[in-house]
Design an enzyme around this catalytic site. Structure first.
Site, mmCIF file in Angstrom:
data_model
loop_
_atom_site.group_PDB
_atom_site.id
_atom_site.type_symbol
_atom_site.label_atom_id
_atom_site.label_comp_id
_atom_site.label_asym_id
_atom_site.label_seq_id
_atom_site.Cartn_x
_atom_site.Cartn_y
_atom_site.Cartn_z
ATOM 1 N N ARG A 58 36.512 33.893 44.229
ATOM 2 C CA ARG A 58 35.430 34.677 44.107
ATOM 3 C C ARG A 58 34.442 34.481 43.141
ATOM 4 N NH1 ARG A 58 39.454 38.488 45.966
ATOM 5 N NH2 ARG A 58 39.871 38.699 43.763
ATOM 6 N N GLU A 95 51.128 39.199 35.172
ATOM 7 C CA GLU A 95 51.763 40.355 34.916
ATOM 8 C C GLU A 95 53.557 39.900 35.385
ATOM 9 O OE1 GLU A 95 50.707 43.678 37.258
ATOM 10 O OE2 GLU A 95 52.314 44.919 36.797
HETATM 11 P P1 AMP Z 1 42.153 39.166 35.628
HETATM 12 O O1 AMP Z 1 43.365 40.386 35.332
HETATM 13 O O2 AMP Z 1 41.102 39.627 34.711
HETATM 14 O O3 AMP Z 1 42.742 38.063 35.135
HETATM 15 O O4 AMP Z 1 41.954 39.228 37.146
HETATM 16 C C1 AMP Z 1 42.187 38.446 37.946
HETATM 17 C C2 AMP Z 1 41.349 38.445 39.248
HETATM 18 O O5 AMP Z 1 41.976 39.121 39.938
HETATM 19 C C3 AMP Z 1 39.890 38.574 39.160
HETATM 20 O O6 AMP Z 1 39.178 37.385 39.036
HETATM 21 C C4 AMP Z 1 39.638 39.449 40.240
HETATM 22 O O7 AMP Z 1 39.225 38.752 41.082
HETATM 23 C C5 AMP Z 1 41.021 39.953 40.840
HETATM 24 N N1 AMP Z 1 41.248 41.273 40.527
HETATM 25 C C6 AMP Z 1 42.098 41.926 39.702
HETATM 26 N N2 AMP Z 1 42.002 43.183 39.774
HETATM 27 C C7 AMP Z 1 41.257 43.682 40.759
HETATM 28 C C8 AMP Z 1 40.768 44.790 41.476
HETATM 29 N N3 AMP Z 1 41.293 46.001 41.210
HETATM 30 N N4 AMP Z 1 40.116 44.715 42.496
HETATM 31 C C9 AMP Z 1 39.519 43.470 42.824
HETATM 32 N N5 AMP Z 1 40.021 42.303 42.398
HETATM 33 C C10 AMP Z 1 40.750 42.293 41.257
#
Ligand code: AMP
Length: 171
Positions: A58, A95
């Protein structure tokens, strides 16, 4: 424009307990899409960006038009095995387990590389922090991050290096 009203919430996706912030409803709205890219471009205009880096997948959707608007190039960071030429890789913790991101070795080379990292959502910040490490290891200069959505409760920004962070929608 009220961009938040164009985000769709999907409970329990992709697994129970996650409230997924779905950007596809924003993307299919012509004014919403235009306003998102234009506002990100306005907020990042002073960063003098040479290249926007977007993370699969994305980050590509927002990163490429933002690069176009900033007069910058676009560099994709991808999941393992997708890029055809020699890559630099970074492993980072999820995680459960590990993940890996790759960038072409010849995409990042100093000195003319002021980099903006772009993704749709910052959640835990793990993906963005890993991408920032790829940039730092290359010797290029990270000048900022831009995210459409910030999930503030997860405090992802605390894991990022000390450069400006642009966000449009907060939860
Ligand atoms: P991160 O935990 O910041 O590494 O998130 C990794 C990716 O997961 C991000 O680039 C988002 O595209 C996706 N992501 C994580 N949590 C959500 C959520 N609640 N809704 C939509 N996309 C999410």
């Amino acid at each position: 424009m009220d961009l938040k009203s164009l985000i769709r919430d999907i409970p329990d996706f992709p697994k129970p307990g996650i409230l997924f912030r779905d950007i596809t409803t924003l993307l299919r709205n012509p004014e919403g899409l235009r306003s998102t890219i234009d506002t990100l471009a306005e907020k990042c205009a002073d960063f003098s960006v040479d290249f926007v880096i977007g993370m699969e997948s994305r980050g590509f959707i927002f990163g490429a038009p933002l690069a176009y608007r900033l007069g910058a190039g676009f560099i994709p960071v991808r999941k393992p095995g997708k890029l055809p030429a020699a890559v630099h890789a970074i492993e980072y913790e999820l995680e459960y387990g590990m993940d890996r991101l790759e960038v072409h070795q010849d995409a990042l080379h100093p000195p003319d590389c002021r980099i903006l990292i772009v993704d749709d959502v910052i959640a835990t910040g793990g993906t963005a922090a890993a991408t920032a490490k790829l940039v730092e290891q290359s010797g290029c200069q990270l000048v900022g991050f831009a995210f459409v959505i910030e999930l503030k409760a997860l405090a992802g920004r605390d894991r990022l290096p000390d450069v400006p962070i642009v966000t449009l929608i907060e939860y």
